[in-house]
Motif scaffolding. Sequence first.
Motif, short mmCIF file in Angstrom:
data_model
loop_
_atom_site.label_atom_id
_atom_site.label_comp_id
_atom_site.label_asym_id
_atom_site.label_seq_id
_atom_site.Cartn_x
_atom_site.Cartn_y
_atom_site.Cartn_z
N VAL A 183 0.84 -1.20 0.00
CA VAL A 183 0.00 0.00 0.00
C VAL A 183 0.87 1.25 0.00
CG1 VAL A 183 -1.77 1.29 1.24
CG2 VAL A 183 -1.91 -1.20 1.10
N GLY A 184 1.97 1.24 0.76
CA GLY A 184 2.87 2.38 0.77
C GLY A 184 3.48 2.64 -0.60
N TYR A 185 3.94 1.59 -1.25
CA TYR A 185 4.52 1.72 -2.59
C TYR A 185 3.45 2.20 -3.57
CZ TYR A 185 7.86 0.66 -6.32
OH TYR A 185 8.74 0.76 -7.37
N LEU A 186 2.26 1.64 -3.46
CA LEU A 186 1.17 2.00 -4.38
C LEU A 186 0.79 3.48 -4.22
CD1 LEU A 186 -0.69 0.68 -6.48
CD2 LEU A 186 -2.33 0.25 -4.64
N ALA A 187 0.75 3.96 -2.98
CA ALA A 187 0.40 5.36 -2.74
C ALA A 187 1.42 6.30 -3.37
CB ALA A 187 0.28 5.62 -1.24
N ALA A 188 2.70 6.01 -3.17
CA ALA A 188 3.74 6.85 -3.77
C ALA A 188 3.68 6.79 -5.29
CB ALA A 188 5.12 6.40 -3.27
N TYR A 189 3.47 5.61 -5.83
CA TYR A 189 3.39 5.44 -7.28
C TYR A 189 2.23 6.26 -7.87
CZ TYR A 189 1.92 3.22 -11.64
OH TYR A 189 1.50 2.99 -12.93
N VAL A 190 1.08 6.26 -7.20
CA VAL A 190 -0.09 6.99 -7.70
C VAL A 190 0.19 8.48 -7.78
CG1 VAL A 190 -2.42 7.72 -7.04
CG2 VAL A 190 -1.85 5.29 -7.10
#
Length: 483
Positions: free
Chosen positions: A337-344
Amino acid sequence: MTLTWTDWQAIAVPLVLAIGAVAVLLIDSFWKSASAELRHTVVTLLTSAVLLFGLVFVWAQRGGFKPAFCRPAVEGPAECSFVFEPLTAGLWAVLLVGGLGVVGLSTYRLLASDVPIGEYHFLLLSALTGATVLAGARDLATLVIALEVVSLPSFAMVGLRRDRRGSEGAMKAFLVSVLSTAVMLFGVSYLYGVTGSLYLTTIANRLTGLDPDLGRVAFAAGLFVIVGFAFKIAAVPFHAWLPDTYVGAPIEVTTFLAVVSKSAGVAGLLVLVTAGIAPDGSHLRTVIAILAALTMTVGNLAALRQVEAVRLLAWSSIGQVGFLLAPLAVGDAQAVVGYLAAYVVVTLGAFGAVAVVQRHRPGGLLTDYRGMVRSEPGLAAALIFFLVVLAGLPPGLAGLFTKFAAFQAVIDAHLGWLAIVMALNVMIGLAVYLRWIAELFRLPADDPFSVDIETPAVAMISLFAALTAVVSVLPSILFALAT
C-alpha cells in the motif's frame, strides 16, 4: 443463503460513487439548455465532491471494522462478502486520491478534445465504484464482479475519442478483459468445487486441510485466478495489450489506466492473496514472486528502448508493477500500500507534465522535451522530481523509502534471489529515467521548447509535486495507510 446483517457504513463510499455516476450522466444528458462549458464545470465539481466525500469518510472511519453482507459460518467466524477495515481504508484513500488527480487533469485539457464530458465522468465514477468494492471484497464472486465493473468502463473510456488508435486500443483492452475473466472464472469454479465455499476466509482455512490430490487441483485453480488478475494489471507475460492501449487513449484516460485501474487490480490481488487463496507458505506466492521478477525486468528493459514519452511511461508502469508484486508475494500489505500510494501521486504528476507538452507537441517524442530546462524551468523541475522519485533517487525519498520497504519485505521472507533481481532492476530503472532527464538539458535541434501552461495545469502539477515532497519528508504517512 440468508444474509443476516450488514453495517451500511461499510458500503457508504461505493454507494455514493454509484449515485454520483448516475447523477453526472443525467445532468449531461438532460441539461441541454446550459452551455458545454457550464455543464463541464458542474459535472467536474460534482465528481470532485463525491470523491472528496469518500476521502473524508475514510479519514473519519480509519481504524474501524465494519462488515457487510455477513452470515453465520458453519465453521469459524462469520462469513462476510464485504469488509471495511484499515487495509480497505488505505486502499480506498489511494484510489480516491488517484481519481481526484485524474479529474484535476481533466479540467485542464478535456474541453480542448473531442471526449464526451458526461460519459467520461460517468465511466470514471463507475470504474471507481468497482475499484472500491474490489478493495473491500471478501468473497470470490464479489471480487470477480467488482473487477469487471472496473474493467468495462476502463476500456470504454479508451474508445471515447472514436479515432483509429483509440478504437484499436479499446478493442485490445476488451479482448484481454474477456480472456482474463474467462481464465479467472475457470479457476474460481474449481476453487469452489474443491473447498465448497466462495468466502476467502473459509477458503484459506480449508486449503490447509486438503489431501494432496485436491491440493494440486486447488493450486491449479488458484493459478488461473492469479493469471486473470495478471492480465488486468499487465504483469509479464500478460502485458502485450498495455502499450498500444496507453498510446491510443486520450492522455487523461491513460492517466486513469495507469493510476486507478492498475491500483484496483493490485488491490484485488492483494486481498485475494493475503486473505484467501495463498496463505503463508503457499506455492502460489512463489508463482507471484516469479511474476514479479519477470515483470520488472521485461518492463524496465523495454522502457530503455522507447522514444515516445507515453510508451516509456507505459513500459515503466509495467516495471513498477513488478516492484509492487514483490512485497505482495510475501504478504506484506503495508509495503504494498505504501509503494502504491507513492506510485499513484508521482505518476499523476508525470502524466500531468506529459499532458502539458503533448497539447503543444502531439508527437510525444522524448526529443520534444529538449530545451525544457532553459525555457520552462518550473515544469522541467517538476518533471525531473517525478522521474527521480520513480527511479528511487534522492531527493525523491518517497521512491527510495518505498523501494527499501519492498526490499526489506523480500529479504525478511528469505527470497534472496528476488532481492538480487530487484537490485539489478533498480539500476536499469535509473538508466530509463536518467535518459529522459538528459533530454531536458539538451539543446533542441530546431525550434526552441515552448509551451503555454494554463493555470489549472500549474495548480495540479504543483499539487502533485507538493504531495510528493510531503511523503518524501514524512514517508511514515505512506506506510500508515494500511494500519
